[in-house]
Scaffold this motif. Structure first.
Motif, PDB file in Angstrom:
ATOM      1  N   ASP A  86       0.843  -1.196   0.000  1.00  0.00           N
ATOM      2  CA  ASP A  86       0.000   0.000   0.000  1.00  0.00           C
ATOM      3  C   ASP A  86       0.879   1.248   0.000  1.00  0.00           C
ATOM      4  OD1 ASP A  86      -2.227  -1.601   0.105  1.00  0.00           O
ATOM      5  OD2 ASP A  86      -2.396  -1.498   2.288  1.00  0.00           O
ATOM      6  N   GLU A  87       0.329   2.344  -0.495  1.00  0.00           N
ATOM      7  CA  GLU A  87       1.109   3.572  -0.628  1.00  0.00           C
ATOM      8  C   GLU A  87       1.656   4.074   0.706  1.00  0.00           C
ATOM      9  OE1 GLU A  87      -1.065   6.560  -2.685  1.00  0.00           O
ATOM     10  OE2 GLU A  87      -1.190   5.430  -4.564  1.00  0.00           O
TER      11      GLU A  87
ATOM     12  N   TRP B 253       2.992   2.354   3.096  1.00  0.00           N
ATOM     13  CA  TRP B 253       3.817   1.336   3.745  1.00  0.00           C
ATOM     14  C   TRP B 253       4.946   1.936   4.573  1.00  0.00           C
ATOM     15  CZ3 TRP B 253       9.058   0.604   2.756  1.00  0.00           C
ATOM     16  CH2 TRP B 253       9.588   1.228   1.619  1.00  0.00           C
TER      17      TRP B 253
END
Length: 304
Positions: free
Chosen positions: A64-65, A67
């Motif tokens: 996911d962006e 992270w």
């Protein structure tokens, strides 16, 4: 030699297969992701020179962006663990490179996860047969991701799926994939020994000590807490508690002298302990940012 290996693996192979099954079923996917992200984070947040440049694992993992905001990605408190991960990977890759230059043509990675050596270091890997042993599901996913990203699967890479839940032997599958027991190899196993009992570790060492002369086995092992540096002890304790909570507790810890004794008793011709301090001197000397590997997990290098 192959017959000796087959006989010697009956006790050890079943144990390591079971541990790899249990570990990977419970935690390997998240563990592989974490290792890949720490390797990428090293390039992103630590100043050069970088011990290892590997952002390909990040591409494969596609997290996911957000992270980077995860607690286990905190650049400050994970720095020594991150340094350990890149140091051990660099050490293994240097070892493979040195052996390739000496004519060895087989490299086996047990529990390969998101390892990217075969693609990232093509100038070395293309001279070898690289065997990645892993569970069928994660390995099939990794194959798809390589193709989606345009890397494909290079001709020198042999993906060896092993269904541990079905009682499949990784050694038998490795042989079926073209591994030649009559020729030397480098075999690497990182992050496994702590899940094996002492007897199972000894059996596995005996199994690998029967590899062709000139082979090298490199593995990590966990130190007992009393031997872990004071600044690394809190993280080591958290790792142990996390492993127990996930149902895959650490069951084996070794002082370096104990691990060396096990390797020599198993039949290896030579064995040496590769400490965190030696990795620091080799890969982190001269750094001004204080980045150093923790000593919670260290390395054994043994040759036949």
């Amino acid at each position: 030699m192959g017959r000796e290996l087959s006989a010697s693996t009956k006790s050890g192979s079943g144990r390591i297969d079971a541990v790899m099954r249990d570990e990977q079923t419970a935690a390997a996917d998240s563990t592989a992701d974490r290792v890949a992200l720490w390797r990428a984070l090293h390039v992103e947040v630590d100043p050069p020179p970088h011990v290892l440049e590997d952002e390909m694992g990040l591409q494969l993992a596609a997290p996911d962006e957000d992270w980077r905001s995860r607690p286990d990605m905190n650049p400050q408190w994970t720095s020594r663990m991150r340094a350990s991960i890149v140091a051990r990977a660099r050490f293994v890759e240097d070892l493979v490179t040195e052996n390739a230059e000496q004519g060895i043509r087989q490299y086996v990675i047990l529990g390969a996860g998101l390892d990217t050596f075969a693609e990232r270091r093509a100038e070395i890997a293309s001279r070898l047969h690289v065997f990645e042993v892993d569970r069928p599901g994660p390995q099939a996913w990794k194959r798809r991701r390589l193709i989606e990203l345009g890397y494909c699967v290079p001709e020198w890479l042999r993906l060896v799926p092993v269904d541990f839940e079905a009682g499949m032997s990784w050694w038998e599958r490795l042989s079926a994939a073209g591994f030649d027991a009559g020729n030397p190899a480098v075999v690497a196993s990182t992050g496994v020994s702590m899940y094996l009992t002492r007897d199972a570790n000894a059996a596995t060492l005996r199994q690998l000590a029967a590899l062709a002369p000139g082979s090298t086995f490199v593995t990590t092992f966990m130190l007992p807490l009393e031997l872990v540096d004071a600044e690394d002890r809190p993280m080591a304790e958290r790792a142990q508690k996390g492993a127990a909570a996930s149902g895959t507790p650490f069951v084996s810890f070794f002082a370096p002298t104990d691990m060396l004794a096990l390797a020599r008793e198993a039949g290896f011709k030579e064995a040496r302990h590769v400490s965190a301090a030696s990795l620091a001197g080799r890969y982190f000397a001269g750094r001004t940012d204080g980045l150093r590997p923790s000593n919670g997990e260290e390395l054994l290098q043994a040759t036949t």
